[in-house]
Design an enzyme around this catalytic site. Sequence first.
Site, PDB file in Angstrom:
ATOM      1  N   ASN A  28       0.834  -1.196   0.000  1.00  0.00           N
ATOM      2  CA  ASN A  28       0.000   0.000   0.000  1.00  0.00           C
ATOM      3  C   ASN A  28       0.871   1.249   0.000  1.00  0.00           C
ATOM      4  O   ASN A  28       1.956   1.276   0.573  1.00  0.00           O
ATOM      5  CB  ASN A  28      -1.013  -0.010   1.148  1.00  0.00           C
ATOM      6  CG  ASN A  28      -0.439  -0.257   2.520  1.00  0.00           C
ATOM      7  OD1 ASN A  28       0.533  -0.986   2.699  1.00  0.00           O
ATOM      8  ND2 ASN A  28      -1.063   0.328   3.526  1.00  0.00           N
ATOM      9  N   GLU A  34      -3.086  -4.684  -3.192  1.00  0.00           N
ATOM     10  CA  GLU A  34      -3.612  -5.559  -4.246  1.00  0.00           C
ATOM     11  C   GLU A  34      -3.537  -4.866  -5.600  1.00  0.00           C
ATOM     12  O   GLU A  34      -3.138  -5.478  -6.595  1.00  0.00           O
ATOM     13  CB  GLU A  34      -5.071  -5.941  -3.945  1.00  0.00           C
ATOM     14  CG  GLU A  34      -5.248  -6.785  -2.698  1.00  0.00           C
ATOM     15  CD  GLU A  34      -5.396  -5.975  -1.413  1.00  0.00           C
ATOM     16  OE1 GLU A  34      -5.819  -6.558  -0.408  1.00  0.00           O
ATOM     17  OE2 GLU A  34      -5.094  -4.758  -1.403  1.00  0.00           O
ATOM     18  N   CYS A  90     -10.174  -4.859   0.778  1.00  0.00           N
ATOM     19  CA  CYS A  90     -11.289  -3.909   0.735  1.00  0.00           C
ATOM     20  C   CYS A  90     -12.201  -4.267  -0.443  1.00  0.00           C
ATOM     21  O   CYS A  90     -11.831  -5.050  -1.319  1.00  0.00           O
ATOM     22  CB  CYS A  90     -10.771  -2.474   0.622  1.00  0.00           C
ATOM     23  SG  CYS A  90     -10.139  -2.029  -1.013  1.00  0.00           S
ATOM     24  N   CYS A  99     -10.738  -3.655  -3.962  1.00  0.00           N
ATOM     25  CA  CYS A  99      -9.709  -4.622  -4.355  1.00  0.00           C
ATOM     26  C   CYS A  99     -10.306  -5.994  -4.633  1.00  0.00           C
ATOM     27  O   CYS A  99      -9.800  -6.733  -5.473  1.00  0.00           O
ATOM     28  CB  CYS A  99      -8.617  -4.698  -3.298  1.00  0.00           C
ATOM     29  SG  CYS A  99      -7.538  -3.248  -3.375  1.00  0.00           S
TER      30      CYS A  99
END
Length: 132
Positions: free
Chosen positions: A43, A56, A87, A90
């Site tokens: 991230n 991702e 999430c 993703c």
Amino acid sequence: MSETSDLREAALAVREMAYVPYSRFKVGVAIRAASGTVYRGCNVENVAYPQGTCAEAGAIAAMVAAGETSIAEVYVVAASDRPVPCCGGCRQKLAEFAGGEVPVTLATVAGAEEATTIGALLPGAFDAGYMA
């Protein structure tokens, strides 16, 4: 070496590269493409929160940039008390490149793992069939 141990190692290593000055919540992802090649992502936050990038998405972008478009397996790791799911956005991104049966391992840095699939994470996924 277990089947997913290479993915775990790759996800843990890339997790350390995460840029998370605001949340301090590092996430690492490793995806195995249909070719067997492993792509990694972490991230990357931005002070304007919506402009950040999930791990991702980074792994998928690396895979696509290498010319591949099919995911065979996913491994997600974060420092949490229990495995952290992807999430919603993703989940949809993963479903774009993987069938519902594709295995996903959600894991903690401490070693807890939860096995699931793309289909279990995103039942009723929106796909190109709706655009016909």
